[in-house]
Design a protein around this motif. Structure first.
Motif, PDB file in Angstrom:
ATOM      1  N   UNK A 164       0.839  -1.186   0.000  1.00  0.00           N
ATOM      2  CA  UNK A 164       0.000   0.000   0.000  1.00  0.00           C
ATOM      3  C   UNK A 164       0.874   1.236   0.000  1.00  0.00           C
ATOM      4  N   UNK A 165       0.294   2.411   0.052  1.00  0.00           N
ATOM      5  CA  UNK A 165       1.086   3.647   0.044  1.00  0.00           C
ATOM      6  C   UNK A 165       1.878   3.827   1.343  1.00  0.00           C
ATOM      7  N   UNK A 166       3.146   3.445   1.304  1.00  0.00           N
ATOM      8  CA  UNK A 166       4.009   3.606   2.472  1.00  0.00           C
ATOM      9  C   UNK A 166       3.945   2.474   3.471  1.00  0.00           C
ATOM     10  N   UNK A 167       3.357   1.348   3.095  1.00  0.00           N
ATOM     11  CA  UNK A 167       3.289   0.217   4.023  1.00  0.00           C
ATOM     12  C   UNK A 167       3.099  -1.085   3.264  1.00  0.00           C
ATOM     13  N   UNK A 168       3.273  -2.185   3.983  1.00  0.00           N
ATOM     14  CA  UNK A 168       3.046  -3.525   3.461  1.00  0.00           C
ATOM     15  C   UNK A 168       2.061  -4.238   4.375  1.00  0.00           C
ATOM     16  N   UNK A 184      -4.231  -9.738  10.297  1.00  0.00           N
ATOM     17  CA  UNK A 184      -3.714  -8.879   9.242  1.00  0.00           C
ATOM     18  C   UNK A 184      -2.754  -7.897   9.899  1.00  0.00           C
ATOM     19  N   UNK A 185      -1.553  -7.795   9.352  1.00  0.00           N
ATOM     20  CA  UNK A 185      -0.497  -6.987   9.963  1.00  0.00           C
ATOM     21  C   UNK A 185       0.095  -6.068   8.909  1.00  0.00           C
ATOM     22  N   UNK A 186       0.142  -4.775   9.207  1.00  0.00           N
ATOM     23  CA  UNK A 186       0.808  -3.845   8.304  1.00  0.00           C
ATOM     24  C   UNK A 186       2.152  -3.437   8.898  1.00  0.00           C
ATOM     25  N   UNK A 187       3.098  -3.180   8.007  1.00  0.00           N
ATOM     26  CA  UNK A 187       4.431  -2.724   8.392  1.00  0.00           C
ATOM     27  C   UNK A 187       4.745  -1.455   7.613  1.00  0.00           C
ATOM     28  N   UNK A 217     -11.750   1.003   8.735  1.00  0.00           N
ATOM     29  CA  UNK A 217     -10.562   0.224   8.369  1.00  0.00           C
ATOM     30  C   UNK A 217      -9.783   0.941   7.275  1.00  0.00           C
ATOM     31  N   UNK A 218     -10.495   1.438   6.264  1.00  0.00           N
ATOM     32  CA  UNK A 218      -9.833   2.145   5.181  1.00  0.00           C
ATOM     33  C   UNK A 218      -9.161   3.422   5.692  1.00  0.00           C
ATOM     34  N   UNK A 219      -9.823   4.118   6.605  1.00  0.00           N
ATOM     35  CA  UNK A 219      -9.228   5.339   7.160  1.00  0.00           C
ATOM     36  C   UNK A 219      -7.926   5.029   7.902  1.00  0.00           C
ATOM     37  N   UNK A 220      -7.920   3.957   8.677  1.00  0.00           N
ATOM     38  CA  UNK A 220      -6.690   3.596   9.397  1.00  0.00           C
ATOM     39  C   UNK A 220      -5.564   3.298   8.415  1.00  0.00           C
ATOM     40  N   UNK A 221      -5.884   2.577   7.341  1.00  0.00           N
ATOM     41  CA  UNK A 221      -4.860   2.272   6.343  1.00  0.00           C
ATOM     42  C   UNK A 221      -4.401   3.539   5.628  1.00  0.00           C
ATOM     43  N   UNK A 222      -5.343   4.403   5.300  1.00  0.00           N
ATOM     44  CA  UNK A 222      -5.011   5.599   4.532  1.00  0.00           C
ATOM     45  C   UNK A 222      -4.211   6.608   5.346  1.00  0.00           C
ATOM     46  N   UNK A 223      -4.581   6.787   6.611  1.00  0.00           N
ATOM     47  CA  UNK A 223      -3.997   7.873   7.406  1.00  0.00           C
ATOM     48  C   UNK A 223      -2.927   7.426   8.388  1.00  0.00           C
ATOM     49  N   UNK A 224      -2.915   6.149   8.767  1.00  0.00           N
ATOM     50  CA  UNK A 224      -2.034   5.747   9.854  1.00  0.00           C
ATOM     51  C   UNK A 224      -1.069   4.619   9.509  1.00  0.00           C
ATOM     52  N   UNK A 225      -1.349   3.839   8.461  1.00  0.00           N
ATOM     53  CA  UNK A 225      -0.495   2.679   8.175  1.00  0.00           C
ATOM     54  C   UNK A 225       0.905   3.069   7.744  1.00  0.00           C
ATOM     55  N   UNK A 226       1.087   4.289   7.254  1.00  0.00           N
ATOM     56  CA  UNK A 226       2.424   4.741   6.906  1.00  0.00           C
ATOM     57  C   UNK A 226       3.234   5.220   8.090  1.00  0.00           C
ATOM     58  N   UNK A 227       2.582   5.350   9.241  1.00  0.00           N
ATOM     59  CA  UNK A 227       3.256   5.854  10.444  1.00  0.00           C
ATOM     60  C   UNK A 227       3.379   4.813  11.547  1.00  0.00           C
ATOM     61  N   UNK A 228       2.422   3.919  11.617  1.00  0.00           N
ATOM     62  CA  UNK A 228       2.397   2.922  12.696  1.00  0.00           C
ATOM     63  C   UNK A 228       2.018   1.570  12.118  1.00  0.00           C
ATOM     64  N   UNK A 229       2.442   0.517  12.792  1.00  0.00           N
ATOM     65  CA  UNK A 229       1.976  -0.823  12.428  1.00  0.00           C
ATOM     66  C   UNK A 229       0.503  -0.945  12.814  1.00  0.00           C
TER      67      UNK A 229
END
Length: 427
Positions: A164-168, A184-187, A217-229
């Motif tokens: 994703x944008x800035x994360x996996x 499901x785990x984002x890095x 869920x989409x908001x967390x991925x869009x706004x926070x997944x690039x900063x936090x797991x």
């Protein structure tokens, strides 16, 4: 053979009927259709960007309102939002190609402005980040892979990875209590500021097709997944699998073990939605360094909640559950029995009892007025345990789910404030 305990067995099968209110109150409805018409009124989605020209004067009345209660109207080809306090009026125009585009969703007279769906593209399978490991061929992992997907069946099987944008994002497993819990785990590509744990509602409500179609869920991925797991665990009660009576207790144990492991990596911020509320609540006192936000939690006892639902005359509907036993038996229960079976041993414990005595400065609660899992009186014994401003009541129109476009719009500022306080400022 008839049974009087709510369980029917036939040829190695059990058939489960669950009150749809148990799904509606502790799960999520499907997202609004795109560019369609529903029985409740117009339901549509259009991509919009800020307009170059402002709108004219606002009308005397509004046909549309957002979750903040602010009126919207159409003026030519522009969507217009009225001024609200210090916030000036806004003008938006359709434009799917603009990088600033947002989703404008209309459901009846409700309007929501949301981030666009996060684009996730499949990449080579990647090792799971610690403390996770690759999930395996066990029954829970198989059920998770069968019931959950981003776009296509099987695309969230063990080890599958998306960029994703800035994360996996990776499908992994956590074996803190012996049984592997899928997650499901984002890095993030950059060093993580901490970990966000999002506990979905239920019981027995798996992800609908399209994770990013869930608005929070989409908001967390869009706004926070690039900063936090971000970790979304499929604790017992999420997927349609039942290990036995009292699975809620086992779910609390595996979530607690997960939090213990994650705390070694830095700040941990837990969002417990609906059923995720009483699952997370048991860990609040034992993890004083973690921060918890319970959004639309089941605050009354499960037994009292079922009684309220039955008093409203909610009908029954069947749900089939699987057993992790080697024989693969299909399990079922009847309506209220299924719900109380999940909470067996804690069916009379409300949120205050799960939190335990004393002060809990690491906890916040948000809910909508009149939501039967969490009425204002249910929080009366909880309020003295929390900070003075730790309970936030939203208007009744918001409803229960924080994953619908309208609900997500209402909870978004509360979630963002909570995460900003929990994670701190980026370096």
């Amino acid at each position: 053979m008839r049974s009087t305990d709510g369980i029917r067995r036939r040829a190695g099968h059990l058939v489960l009927s669950v009150l749809p209110m148990l799904v509606a109150a502790c799960g999520d409805p499907q997202p609004a259709a795109k560019q369609g018409v529903s029985g409740a009124g117009i339901s549509m989605m259009v991509l919009v960007r800020p307009a170059d020209d402002p709108c004219g004067a606002a009308p005397a009345t509004f046909a549309l309102r957002d979750a903040a209660g602010v009126g919207w109207w159409m003026e030519g080809k522009r969507w217009c939002r009225a001024a609200n306090g210090a916030q000036p009026a806004q003008a938006w125009v359709s434009d799917a190609a603009d990088p600033r585009a947002k989703r404008l969703v209309i459901e009846g007279q409700r309007l929501s402005l949301l981030a666009p769906e996060v684009r996730l593209r499949p990449v080579a399978d990647a090792p799971a980040p610690a403390p996770f490991a690759r999930c395996g061929p066990d029954a829970r992992s198989r059920v998770f892979a069968a019931e959950n997907r981003l776009r296509d069946p099987g695309d969230l099987a063990c080890g599958r990875t998306f960029a994703g944008p800035g994360f996996r994002l990776t499908t992994a497993g956590f074996a803190g209590t012996g049984s592997t819990m899928p997650a499901l785990v984002t890095t993030p590509a950059k060093p993580a500021m901490g970990t966000i744990v999002y506990l979905f509602g239920g019981p027995y409500e798996n992800l609908p097709a399209g994770l990013v179609a869930r608005s929070t869920s989409n908001h967390l991925l869009a706004q926070w997944a690039g900063r936090a797991a971000i970790v979304i665990p499929a604790y017992l009660g999420i997927d349609r699998i039942r290990t036995g009576a009292g699975d809620a207790t086992r779910a609390r144990a595996e979530v607690d073990a997960l939090l213990t492991a994650l705390e070694r990596r830095g700040p941990v911020c837990v969002i417990g939605f609906s059923l995720g509320g009483p699952i997370a609540a048991a860990s609040v006192a034992g993890h004083p360094e973690a921060r918890f936000l319970l959004a639309a939690p089941l605050a009354t006892s499960p037994a009292r909640f079922v009684a309220r639902a039955i008093a409203q005359g909610r009908p029954l509907r069947p749900i089939t559950l699987s057993s992790p036993a080697p024989d693969g038996q299909v399990l079922t229960l009847r309506s209220d029995k299924a719900y109380l079976d999940y909470f067996a041993g804690s069916e009379n414990r409300d949120l205050a009892a799960l939190l335990g005595p004393g002060r809990h400065p690491n906890l916040r609660v948000a809910y909508a007025r009149g939501d039967i899992p969490v009425l204002r009186r249910d929080l009366a014994p909880v309020a003295p345990m929390l900070a003075a401003d730790a309970i936030h009541e939203l208007p009744a129109a918001i409803g229960h789910s924080i994953e619908t476009p309208f609900g997500a719009s209402a909870y978004r500022p509360l979630i963002d404030d909570f995460l900003a306080d929990c994670l701190g400022s980026p370096d």
